[in-house]
Design a protein around this motif. Structure first.
Motif: not given
Length: 343
Positions: A154-158, A165-171, A292-296, A326-330
């Motif tokens: 993920g780019q720009g993570l601080q 947020n990146w994992l929730r959106t992409n993975v 932090l992400i129980p969905d994983l 591309t399909r799932l996360a746009g």
């Protein structure tokens, strides 16, 4: 010299001639439909009607996608290699009718039309199109999850919040229907999408190696080399332990750049190693992310209970994962990042 030509032909005469022959969206749609209708086995009764409806729907969506994302690539449908691959996509969608398959095929085809015939990416995308119809949605998701965890940063993570947020959106969107039996992963190997390797990488290992700066244990001032202790640009407050310090970089390359920019290029390797040696244990990293992400949790279970942790993706597996992402996360990051020119 006298010339003649049949209907639809273009006659050229002269030493230097430049001709631009284009194709409209309507003409492209008609051409694509004719490819499917002339090659598919003649169906009977209701099956014939269903196949024709699916061909029309697939063609319309494909042409619209090319026009929206790569307008100039529409001309590629006149290429024999592209038409061959188009037919393979039409055939598999006509048989299945599954919307997720159709969307993935369209993403692959749009990318294929933008590539030069004979290039590595064109060959890989051709293979991906002919392969995806032999996989379940869960198998494609498994490829996508593995690729995103082990090969994509993920780019720009601080901070950890950014990673979450990146994992929730992409993975997380790709964790649906992940296969729970070994046979599904053996089939991925059979189809040339991945190999089941002897070595394994845990989720915690993958995240720790990709984002070492987000999982620092922290250091006291005394643990920092003496000549670097007072260079404030090199260190920052530890993200997980405010009482300690950590290298002010997300990964080893960024740490080396930080050292160079601070005027210590000769110490860039030292700073990089300081970052890498200060990362939490893999099991601690994994537990922290899962908290932090129980969905994983489903991904974590499949990763350890199946050969998912042993996968080594092929170029075709990467292309399928990229199209599914591309399909799932746009997302629209080009495949060339992972399969570059001249590879």
């Amino acid at each position: 010299m006298k010339q003649s030509g049949g209907q639809g032909s273009v006659n050229l005469q002269g030493q230097t001639v430049s001709v631009h022959v284009g194709i409209t969206a309507v003409e492209a749609a008609e051409l694509i439909l004719s490819v499917g209708r002339s090659n598919l086995v003649e169906m009977q009764g209701l099956a014939k009607q269903i196949v024709d409806e699916r061909l029309e729907s697939f063609t319309d969506r494909f042409v619209q996608s090319v026009e929206a994302r790569a307008p100039g690539a529409l001309q590629a449908v006149q290429d024999p290699d592209v038409q061959y691959t188009l037919f393979a996509a039409q055939r598999d969608y006509a048989r299945s009718g599954a919307e997720n398959l159709g969307e993935t095929l369209i993403d692959l085809l749009v990318a294929r039309c933008a590539e030069k015939t004979g290039s590595l990416r064109a060959i890989v995308l051709n293979e991906a199109v002919t392969t995806v119809g032999r996989l379940t949605p869960g198998q494609v998701n498994a490829l996508t999850c593995h690729w995103l965890v082990t090969r994509v940063r993920g780019q720009g993570l601080q901070n950890l919040e950014g990673l979450v947020n990146w994992l929730r959106t992409n993975v997380v969107p790709a964790t649906t229907d992940l296969p729970s039996h070994r046979a599904a992963y053996e089939h991925l190997s059979y189809c040339g999408c991945a190999q089941i390797q002897v070595t394994a990488m845990s989720l915690g290992d993958a995240w720790a190696k990709t984002y070492p700066g987000l999982f620092a244990r922290g250091m006291t001032r005394e643990e920092i080399p003496e000549d670097l202790r007072d260079v404030s640009a090199l260190f920052t407050q530890c993200l997980t332990d405010p009482e300690k310090l950590q290298v002010n970089a997300l990964d080893a390359d960024a740490a080396a750049m930080t050292a160079t920019q601070a005027g210590f290029p000769e110490r860039s390797e030292v700073l990089s190693q300081l970052l890498l040696n200060n990362v939490k244990a893999a099991d601690v990293v994994e537990a922290q992310v899962m908290g932090l992400i129980p969905d994983l949790i489903v991904l974590a279970d499949r990763w350890t209970s199946t050969p998912m942790q042993n996968l080594g993706l092929s170029s075709v597996g990467i292309a399928l994962a990229h199209a599914n992402w591309t399909r799932l996360a746009g997302k629209s990051t080009g495949l060339d990042v992972w399969i570059p020119d001249g590879a």
